[in-house]
Design an enzyme around this catalytic site. Structure first.
Site, PDB file in Angstrom:
ATOM      1  N   SER A   1      34.349 -43.035 -18.503  1.00 39.64           N
ATOM      2  CA  SER A   1      34.891 -42.369 -17.213  1.00 39.64           C
ATOM      3  C   SER A   1      36.417 -42.853 -17.350  1.00 39.64           C
ATOM      4  CB  SER A   1      34.122 -42.506 -16.203  1.00 39.64           C
ATOM      5  OG  SER A   1      34.897 -41.916 -15.103  1.00 39.64           O
TER       6      SER A   1
ATOM      7  N   LYS B   1      35.254 -38.775 -20.187  1.00 38.85           N
ATOM      8  CA  LYS B   1      35.297 -37.840 -18.658  1.00 38.85           C
ATOM      9  C   LYS B   1      36.714 -37.980 -18.343  1.00 38.85           C
ATOM     10  CE  LYS B   1      33.401 -38.900 -14.429  1.00 38.85           C
ATOM     11  NZ  LYS B   1      31.832 -39.106 -13.465  1.00 38.85           N
TER      12      LYS B   1
ATOM     13  N   ASP C   1      36.462 -34.711 -13.779  1.00 39.51           N
ATOM     14  CA  ASP C   1      35.805 -34.919 -12.719  1.00 39.51           C
ATOM     15  C   ASP C   1      37.086 -35.032 -11.444  1.00 39.51           C
ATOM     16  OD1 ASP C   1      34.297 -35.969 -10.403  1.00 39.51           O
ATOM     17  OD2 ASP C   1      33.761 -37.979 -11.135  1.00 39.51           O
TER      18      ASP C   1
ATOM     19  N   GLU D   1      33.101 -31.759 -12.646  1.00 42.63           N
ATOM     20  CA  GLU D   1      32.534 -32.319 -12.004  1.00 42.63           C
ATOM     21  C   GLU D   1      32.906 -32.293 -10.643  1.00 42.63           C
ATOM     22  OE1 GLU D   1      31.504 -36.303 -13.228  1.00 42.63           O
ATOM     23  OE2 GLU D   1      30.768 -36.853 -11.315  1.00 42.63           O
TER      24      GLU D   1
ATOM     25  N   ASP E   1      28.254 -33.983  -8.073  1.00 43.14           N
ATOM     26  CA  ASP E   1      27.931 -35.346  -7.813  1.00 43.14           C
ATOM     27  C   ASP E   1      27.726 -35.765  -6.320  1.00 43.14           C
ATOM     28  OD1 ASP E   1      28.240 -38.084  -7.343  1.00 43.14           O
ATOM     29  OD2 ASP E   1      30.063 -38.206  -8.707  1.00 43.14           O
TER      30      ASP E   1
ATOM     31  N   LYS F   1      23.373 -40.102  -9.385  1.00 44.64           N
ATOM     32  CA  LYS F   1      23.430 -41.631  -9.292  1.00 44.64           C
ATOM     33  C   LYS F   1      22.384 -42.122  -8.207  1.00 44.64           C
ATOM     34  CE  LYS F   1      28.349 -41.445  -9.359  1.00 44.64           C
ATOM     35  NZ  LYS F   1      29.708 -41.437  -8.628  1.00 44.64           N
TER      36      LYS F   1
ATOM     37  N   GLY G   1      27.584 -43.318 -12.523  1.00 41.19           N
ATOM     38  CA  GLY G   1      27.701 -44.693 -12.536  1.00 41.19           C
ATOM     39  C   GLY G   1      29.001 -44.901 -11.433  1.00 41.19           C
TER      40      GLY G   1
HETATM   41  O1  OSB Z   1      32.952 -39.924  -9.340  1.00 41.98           O
HETATM   42  O2  OSB Z   1      31.689 -40.507 -10.915  1.00 41.98           O
HETATM   43  C1  OSB Z   1      32.409 -40.738  -9.984  1.00 41.98           C
HETATM   44  C2  OSB Z   1      33.298 -44.698 -10.158  1.00 41.98           C
HETATM   45  C3  OSB Z   1      33.201 -44.997  -8.806  1.00 41.98           C
HETATM   46  C4  OSB Z   1      33.247 -43.804  -7.862  1.00 41.98           C
HETATM   47  C5  OSB Z   1      32.956 -42.500  -8.413  1.00 41.98           C
HETATM   48  C6  OSB Z   1      32.891 -42.262  -9.578  1.00 41.98           C
HETATM   49  C7  OSB Z   1      33.041 -43.146 -10.449  1.00 41.98           C
HETATM   50  C8  OSB Z   1      33.212 -42.979 -11.905  1.00 41.98           C
HETATM   51  C9  OSB Z   1      32.959 -44.266 -12.855  1.00 41.98           C
HETATM   52  O3  OSB Z   1      33.361 -41.973 -12.678  1.00 41.98           O
HETATM   53  C10 OSB Z   1      31.793 -44.300 -13.745  1.00 41.98           C
HETATM   54  C11 OSB Z   1      31.368 -45.655 -14.262  1.00 41.98           C
HETATM   55  O4  OSB Z   1      30.636 -46.162 -13.811  1.00 41.98           O
HETATM   56  O5  OSB Z   1      31.808 -45.706 -15.490  1.00 41.98           O
HETATM   57 MG    MG Z   2      31.833 -38.164  -9.846  1.00 37.92          MG
END
Ligand code: OSB
Ligand code: MG
Length: 385
Positions: free
Chosen positions: A153, A179, A206, A231, A256, A280, A308
């Site tokens: 990401s 992403k 996202d 997303e 999400d 998550k 994540g």
């Molecule tokens: O929206 O998926 C999300 C990290 C912090 C808060 C929200 C998000 C994220 C990520 C990181 O996209 C994913 C990762 O842990 O690598």
């Molecule tokens: Mg997200």
């Protein structure tokens, strides 16, 4: 159901004797910027639950600021200290699935609850000599996957050129899915440039709830880019407007933030608000509920993947166990340790660069070695209950 003497001994209740709460802070290798703001450090709570001579570990992924979730480090500390921890101290539990009933008197606060849930899954799996993946996979005919497909990401960068450079770096390391975080005014041009630079790469976007239904024309401009998914473009509690946006765009829609529980997943599926769900475990109060969301989606033929929250190795071990279940058919936001930290509180997880996977731990419980010296170094507050 396991039978016989050994199995009966395995299922003896475990009495929760004490709980440790740690607040830790460690630097990220680079700031992580989303539509709700930048994050330069990884700060979270680590929970250790002691029962029957074993220790179970859990991570509370709440952050300093209530950007992704209304929960923060401080609300999570408060709710754990005043309500959740006292509710489990002295409790003889048999299965982690019993926890949600026990904590039912506290509304919301899924990130705080999930930390305890993870620790109980770790304990229960250790008691049976199973990896957490094996323990989670017990209801299914197929065993857990041994390696899990992962992606990376990429936060919002200073500009498009910088973003393409960062993506190029991750592709060179072997990541097979990218992403990109977007925000209003930093979306279509970025996606076009990424698609042009990397024509074959699975790319997704996202938005972290930064848009409204009026922005549908923006998303229609993405229609011909063959993106893997979009997303959470709309409200963090919305499912209805997403159901209205979905038929107006070609890109598969993933939720999400909006999915707080298996019930929310059921509502979203019922009104066809999404094509895909990002699970998550923390967002849905833990692994028991995450598995329920997975089961509902599997029944509906809706693919899921594991999201994540820039987890430490403790959370990451739990993500890998969850993503080993059969319905997780898309790459997760589960990157190798070095994508986040120079030094983590566990032994590092590494990327299998030949197929963009990470191995699922096989040792009992979470199956990851805690680096106690490092953990002590990054602890800023602690309390034993
Ligand atoms: O929206 O998926 C999300 C990290 C912090 C808060 C929200 C998000 C994220 C990520 C990181 O996209 C994913 C990762 O842990 O690598
Ligand atoms: Mg997200």
């Amino acid at each position: 159901m396991p039978q016989g003497h050994a199995a009966q001994r395995e299922r003896l209740p475990m009495k929760i004797e004490s709980v440790d709460l740690l607040h830790i802070r460690q630097p990220l290798v680079s700031p992580f910027v989303t539509s709700f703001g930048p994050q330069t450090d990884k700060e979270c709570l680590i929970v250790t639950v002691h029962a029957a001579g074993l220790s179970g570990w859990g991570e509370c992924v709440a952050t300093r600021e209530p950007g992704y979730s209304y929960e923060t480090i401080e609300t999570a500390w408060h709710v754990l200290q005043e309500f959740l921890v006292p509710a489990v101290l002295g409790w003889d539990f048999e299965e982690p699935g019993e926890l949600s009933r026990r904590l039912h008197f506290v509304r919301g606060h899924p990130l705080a609850k999930a930390a305890l849930d993870q620790a109980l899954w770790d304990l229960a799996a250790q008691r049976e000599g199973l990896s957490m993946a094996q323990k989670l996979a017990q209801p299914y005919e197929e065993g857990p996957r041994q390696r899990v497909a992962v992606g990376v990401s990429v936060g919002i960068q200073a500009g498009i050129e910088q973003t393409l450079d960062v993506v190029q770096g991750y592709l060179a390391q072997g990541y097979g899915r990218i992403k990109l975080k977007i925000k209003p005014g930093y979306d279509v041009t970025l996606a076009r440039a990424a698609r042009q630079a990397f024509p074959q790469t699975p790319i997704m976007l996202d938005a972290n709830s930064a848009y409204t239904l009026d922005d549908a024309p923006v998303f229609q401009e993405l229609d011909d880019l063959a993106l893997l998914m979009l997303e959470q473009p709309l409200g963090y509690e919305d499912v209805y407007d997403h159901s209205l946006l979905r038929p107006q765009i070609n890109t598969p829609l993933c939720l999400d933030e909006s999915i707080h529980s298996a019930d929310h997943a059921r509502f979203a599926l019922a009104i066809e608000a999404c094509d895909i769900i990002n699970i998550k475990p923390a967002r849905v109060s833990g692994w028991t509920e995450a598995r329920r969301v997975h089961d509902l989606c599997r029944e509906a033929g809706v693919p899921v993947w594991c999201g994540g929250m820039l987890e430490t190795g403790i959370g990451r071990a739990g993500q890998l166990a969850l993503a080993s279940l059969p319905g997780f058919t898309l790459p997760g936001d589960i990157s190798a340790t070095d994508r986040y930290f120079e030094q983590d509180i566990t032994a590092p997880f590494t990327l299998n660069s030949e197929d963009s996977t990470i191995d699922v731990p096989t040792a009992p419980g979470l199956g990851v070695a805690i680096d106690h010296r490092q953990l002590k170094k990054v602890t800023v507050r602690e309390k034993r209950f």
